[in-house]
Every structure is written in C-alpha cells, then in structure tokens.
Design a protein around this motif. Sequence first.
Motif, PDB file in Angstrom:
ATOM      1  N   MET A   1       0.408  -0.943  -0.150  1.00 24.14           N
ATOM      2  CA  MET A   1       0.144   0.248  -0.146  1.00 24.14           C
ATOM      3  C   MET A   1       1.024   1.050   0.120  1.00 24.14           C
ATOM      4  O   MET A   1       0.218   2.559   0.244  1.00 24.14           O
ATOM      5  CB  MET A   1      -1.109   0.205   1.464  1.00 24.14           C
ATOM      6  CG  MET A   1      -2.348  -0.291   0.866  1.00 24.14           C
ATOM      7  SD  MET A   1      -3.065  -0.039  -0.242  1.00 24.14           S
ATOM      8  CE  MET A   1      -3.474   1.643  -0.033  1.00 24.14           C
ATOM      9  N   TYR A   2       2.505   1.453   0.034  1.00 24.06           N
ATOM     10  CA  TYR A   2       2.878   2.618  -0.025  1.00 24.06           C
ATOM     11  C   TYR A   2       2.951   2.779  -1.107  1.00 24.06           C
ATOM     12  O   TYR A   2       3.159   2.152  -1.893  1.00 24.06           O
ATOM     13  CB  TYR A   2       4.114   1.928   0.666  1.00 24.06           C
ATOM     14  CG  TYR A   2       4.418   2.012   2.801  1.00 24.06           C
ATOM     15  CD1 TYR A   2       4.664   2.667   3.074  1.00 24.06           C
ATOM     16  CD2 TYR A   2       3.935   0.408   3.110  1.00 24.06           C
ATOM     17  CE1 TYR A   2       5.367   2.457   4.682  1.00 24.06           C
ATOM     18  CE2 TYR A   2       4.259  -0.033   4.703  1.00 24.06           C
ATOM     19  CZ  TYR A   2       4.696   1.222   4.676  1.00 24.06           C
ATOM     20  OH  TYR A   2       4.679   0.694   5.769  1.00 24.06           O
ATOM     21  N   ARG A   3       2.891   3.778  -1.036  1.00 20.05           N
ATOM     22  CA  ARG A   3       2.577   5.044  -2.574  1.00 20.05           C
ATOM     23  C   ARG A   3       3.600   5.910  -2.231  1.00 20.05           C
ATOM     24  O   ARG A   3       3.844   6.838  -1.729  1.00 20.05           O
ATOM     25  CB  ARG A   3       1.528   5.605  -3.160  1.00 20.05           C
ATOM     26  CG  ARG A   3       0.562   4.400  -2.976  1.00 20.05           C
ATOM     27  CD  ARG A   3      -0.710   4.959  -3.471  1.00 20.05           C
ATOM     28  NE  ARG A   3      -1.701   4.021  -3.020  1.00 20.05           N
ATOM     29  CZ  ARG A   3      -2.321   3.746  -3.315  1.00 20.05           C
ATOM     30  NH1 ARG A   3      -4.029   5.181  -3.559  1.00 20.05           N
ATOM     31  NH2 ARG A   3      -4.296   2.807  -3.331  1.00 20.05           N
ATOM     32  N   THR A   4       4.602   6.158  -3.179  1.00 21.01           N
ATOM     33  CA  THR A   4       5.128   7.652  -3.820  1.00 21.01           C
ATOM     34  C   THR A   4       4.412   8.721  -4.235  1.00 21.01           C
ATOM     35  O   THR A   4       3.817   9.030  -5.261  1.00 21.01           O
ATOM     36  CB  THR A   4       6.606   7.788  -4.541  1.00 21.01           C
ATOM     37  OG1 THR A   4       6.993   6.191  -4.211  1.00 21.01           O
ATOM     38  CG2 THR A   4       7.385   8.642  -4.303  1.00 21.01           C
ATOM     39  N   ASN A  11       2.196  15.596  -0.303  1.00 22.27           N
ATOM     40  CA  ASN A  11       1.999  14.997   0.874  1.00 22.27           C
ATOM     41  C   ASN A  11       3.670  14.845   1.570  1.00 22.27           C
ATOM     42  O   ASN A  11       4.961  15.350   1.313  1.00 22.27           O
ATOM     43  CB  ASN A  11       2.049  14.146   0.089  1.00 22.27           C
ATOM     44  CG  ASN A  11       0.967  13.213  -0.254  1.00 22.27           C
ATOM     45  OD1 ASN A  11      -0.356  13.756   0.169  1.00 22.27           O
ATOM     46  ND2 ASN A  11       0.628  12.012  -1.011  1.00 22.27           N
ATOM     47  N   LYS A  12       3.438  15.098   3.101  1.00 25.58           N
ATOM     48  CA  LYS A  12       4.414  15.106   4.261  1.00 25.58           C
ATOM     49  C   LYS A  12       5.236  13.447   3.947  1.00 25.58           C
ATOM     50  O   LYS A  12       6.446  13.597   4.806  1.00 25.58           O
ATOM     51  CB  LYS A  12       4.389  14.792   5.714  1.00 25.58           C
ATOM     52  CG  LYS A  12       3.549  17.238   4.918  1.00 25.58           C
ATOM     53  CD  LYS A  12       3.201  17.644   6.078  1.00 25.58           C
ATOM     54  CE  LYS A  12       2.993  19.070   6.178  1.00 25.58           C
ATOM     55  NZ  LYS A  12       2.302  19.228   5.131  1.00 25.58           N
ATOM     56  N   MET A  13       4.688  12.477   3.675  1.00 29.10           N
ATOM     57  CA  MET A  13       4.917  11.097   4.406  1.00 29.10           C
ATOM     58  C   MET A  13       4.920  10.232   2.480  1.00 29.10           C
ATOM     59  O   MET A  13       3.929  10.531   1.797  1.00 29.10           O
ATOM     60  CB  MET A  13       3.730  10.257   4.912  1.00 29.10           C
ATOM     61  CG  MET A  13       3.992  11.394   6.306  1.00 29.10           C
ATOM     62  SD  MET A  13       3.331  10.769   7.747  1.00 29.10           S
ATOM     63  CE  MET A  13       3.964  11.677   9.000  1.00 29.10           C
ATOM     64  N   THR A  14       5.393   9.084   2.544  1.00 35.05           N
ATOM     65  CA  THR A  14       4.869   7.951   1.061  1.00 35.05           C
ATOM     66  C   THR A  14       3.598   7.417   1.493  1.00 35.05           C
ATOM     67  O   THR A  14       3.670   6.608   0.512  1.00 35.05           O
ATOM     68  CB  THR A  14       6.788   7.681   1.119  1.00 35.05           C
ATOM     69  OG1 THR A  14       7.050   6.876   2.225  1.00 35.05           O
ATOM     70  CG2 THR A  14       7.535   8.701   0.557  1.00 35.05           C
ATOM     71  N   GLN A  15       3.592   6.951   3.076  1.00 38.31           N
ATOM     72  CA  GLN A  15       2.185   6.373   3.253  1.00 38.31           C
ATOM     73  C   GLN A  15       1.294   7.081   2.721  1.00 38.31           C
ATOM     74  O   GLN A  15       0.955   7.941   3.144  1.00 38.31           O
ATOM     75  CB  GLN A  15       2.036   6.031   4.866  1.00 38.31           C
ATOM     76  CG  GLN A  15       3.457   4.511   5.821  1.00 38.31           C
ATOM     77  CD  GLN A  15       2.861   5.083   6.930  1.00 38.31           C
ATOM     78  OE1 GLN A  15       3.333   5.607   7.661  1.00 38.31           O
ATOM     79  NE2 GLN A  15       2.276   3.822   7.382  1.00 38.31           N
ATOM     80  N   GLN A  37      -2.074  -2.539   9.041  1.00 41.01           N
ATOM     81  CA  GLN A  37      -1.541  -3.802   9.030  1.00 41.01           C
ATOM     82  C   GLN A  37      -1.070  -3.414   7.489  1.00 41.01           C
ATOM     83  O   GLN A  37      -0.178  -4.796   7.067  1.00 41.01           O
ATOM     84  CB  GLN A  37      -2.530  -4.582   9.537  1.00 41.01           C
ATOM     85  CG  GLN A  37      -2.641  -5.503  10.636  1.00 41.01           C
ATOM     86  CD  GLN A  37      -3.345  -6.672  11.344  1.00 41.01           C
ATOM     87  OE1 GLN A  37      -4.417  -6.516  11.297  1.00 41.01           O
ATOM     88  NE2 GLN A  37      -2.706  -7.079  11.521  1.00 41.01           N
ATOM     89  N   LYS A  38      -2.318  -2.840   6.593  1.00 46.05           N
ATOM     90  CA  LYS A  38      -1.852  -2.904   5.260  1.00 46.05           C
ATOM     91  C   LYS A  38      -1.237  -2.052   4.429  1.00 46.05           C
ATOM     92  O   LYS A  38      -1.106  -1.906   3.483  1.00 46.05           O
ATOM     93  CB  LYS A  38      -3.086  -2.806   4.451  1.00 46.05           C
ATOM     94  CG  LYS A  38      -4.370  -4.127   4.593  1.00 46.05           C
ATOM     95  CD  LYS A  38      -3.332  -5.230   3.713  1.00 46.05           C
ATOM     96  CE  LYS A  38      -4.267  -6.728   3.970  1.00 46.05           C
ATOM     97  NZ  LYS A  38      -3.769  -7.652   2.925  1.00 46.05           N
ATOM     98  N   GLY A  39      -0.280  -0.893   5.405  1.00 52.48           N
ATOM     99  CA  GLY A  39       0.384  -0.171   5.094  1.00 52.48           C
ATOM    100  C   GLY A  39       0.185   1.660   5.344  1.00 52.48           C
ATOM    101  O   GLY A  39       0.588   2.542   4.773  1.00 52.48           O
ATOM    102  N   TRP A  40      -1.434   1.407   5.710  1.00 47.53           N
ATOM    103  CA  TRP A  40      -1.686   3.121   5.620  1.00 47.53           C
ATOM    104  C   TRP A  40      -2.015   3.205   6.875  1.00 47.53           C
ATOM    105  O   TRP A  40      -1.527   3.334   7.727  1.00 47.53           O
ATOM    106  CB  TRP A  40      -3.382   2.885   5.579  1.00 47.53           C
ATOM    107  CG  TRP A  40      -3.975   2.517   4.782  1.00 47.53           C
ATOM    108  CD1 TRP A  40      -4.328   1.359   4.183  1.00 47.53           C
ATOM    109  CD2 TRP A  40      -4.548   3.267   3.370  1.00 47.53           C
ATOM    110  NE1 TRP A  40      -5.154   1.436   2.296  1.00 47.53           N
ATOM    111  CE2 TRP A  40      -5.432   2.388   2.457  1.00 47.53           C
ATOM    112  CE3 TRP A  40      -4.259   4.528   3.140  1.00 47.53           C
ATOM    113  CZ2 TRP A  40      -6.276   3.112   0.920  1.00 47.53           C
ATOM    114  CZ3 TRP A  40      -5.132   4.825   1.893  1.00 47.53           C
ATOM    115  CH2 TRP A  40      -5.584   3.881   0.809  1.00 47.53           C
TER     116      TRP A  40
END
Length: 261
Positions: A1-4, A11-15, A37-40
């Motif tokens: 689920m991590y996105r750039t 956006n301050k985070m890649t999550q 758990q899925k990365g959010w």
Amino acid sequence: MYRTAKKGVENKMTQPILLITGSSRGIGTATAFKAAQKGWHVVINYKSNETAALTLQQRIEEFGGKADCIQADISDPEAITTLFEKIKTKFGLLSGLVNNAGILEQQMPFTESDLDRWHRVFNTNVIGTMLCSKEAYKHMSPKHGGNGGAIVNVSSLASITGSPFEYVDYATSKGAVDTFTKGFAKEVASENIRVNAVRPGFIETDMHATGGEPERVKRLAPSIPMQRGGTADEVANAIIWLLSEEASYTSGTFIDVAGGR
C-alpha cells in the motif's frame, strides 16, 4: 500500500493517508487496525471517547503501524472542515476515506419518533457523510493537486429492509447514503476517485446497546441464512478490499456483509 507522492503534490509522507470517521469503536476500530497492517497511515476520528481512540492508536503503533487521533463531531459542518484542514496541514493529502461514523437512537415504531430525532440521525449519517466526501474530494482530485483515491461509505442492509418497528429513520438515512454513493461515484470516476459502500447486516457491536437491545443480534440470528451475526472484522475485510488496488476497477457498487440476508 505504500505509494510515492507525485512531484508537486503536498504530501508529507510516502504512506497513503486514510481517515476513518467514528473509528474509536466497532467496525471503525476493526477497519483502522487492518488498514494499518496494510500500510496505511490511519487518522482515527472520534467524537467523545478519547480514551478508546488513544488505546487504538497505541495498539496500532505497538504493531508497528502509523496512526494519529483527531477529535471531530461529524454532525458539525465546521468541525468537519477543521478536521480536513488539520489532516492536510499535519500529514498531507488523503488517499482514502471511510465514512463510518453513524448513529441510531432507541428502538421504536416510526410513528412514535419525532423531527428532532430525524435531524440528529440525518445530520450524522447523511449530511456528515456527504460533507466528509466533499472535503475528501479536495484532497484527492487532480484538479486540486491530488492523486485520486478511494472512498468507502458504511451503509446498512437496513437501507433495503427498512427496519420496521425499530429504526425506520436510520434505515432511511442509509438509503440516502446508498443513493449518494451511486451518484457521487459517477461524478468523480474520471478523476481516479472510486466511491463504494458496504452494507453490514446484523453485526456484533455495541451499537445495538445504544438502541436499547444489547442482545438484538442473538435474538435475530435464526432469521439469518448463516444462522449467526457477523463480526466487525468481517465488515472491515470488505472495506479494506474496496480501499485496495485489488478493487481498482470497482466503483459505485456495494458489498453486502450480511450472512446471506
């Protein structure tokens, strides 16, 4: 689920950031933990139960996930605006929204209910859902610098059954959520924003106690084809799928999590 984040997007985070309204209990809590758990990066919204919200945040962080709590009453338009402004300022643009906050009141036939009660139910369940979705659009739409996203509305199978003699006003509010889901999904689909809904049936949560019958699911279990009530985790599983890239071609639709009803 991590996105750039795309170049130029605030956006301050890649999550990816996910707001779940009313997530200090029940389905909202289960969804928040599974999403983490899925990365959010989960934003836990609560109205009054700060202790429950902070406990959930701690549980997520102990697992290794990322979560933050923000108080806001989803029946208050000004509070909703402030909530979304805080998220953007502190964390960045949302990629996901779960409109989970919802209320019902004491069981009674519709003819015994009154206008004040209807206003309370609709202000949270309908107006709150619509306003949160409008604010989320400002985060997600490419027209506003967003990257698209996913919105999941928590409706109810009561929108189909009508919930006679108990919660006709609640069922009517969820029928409005269903209609909103269909219409809004079509409006924003071309902007890479997906809008869907889940319709839980009889789920084991403390919401039934709020309505005056803590054992309601047990009483009604024989009327359910699967002969049991559902769990908050089972509803959360459907929500998480609709948020995920696995549902990338799914919009304007519903998943009934109701044991076959």
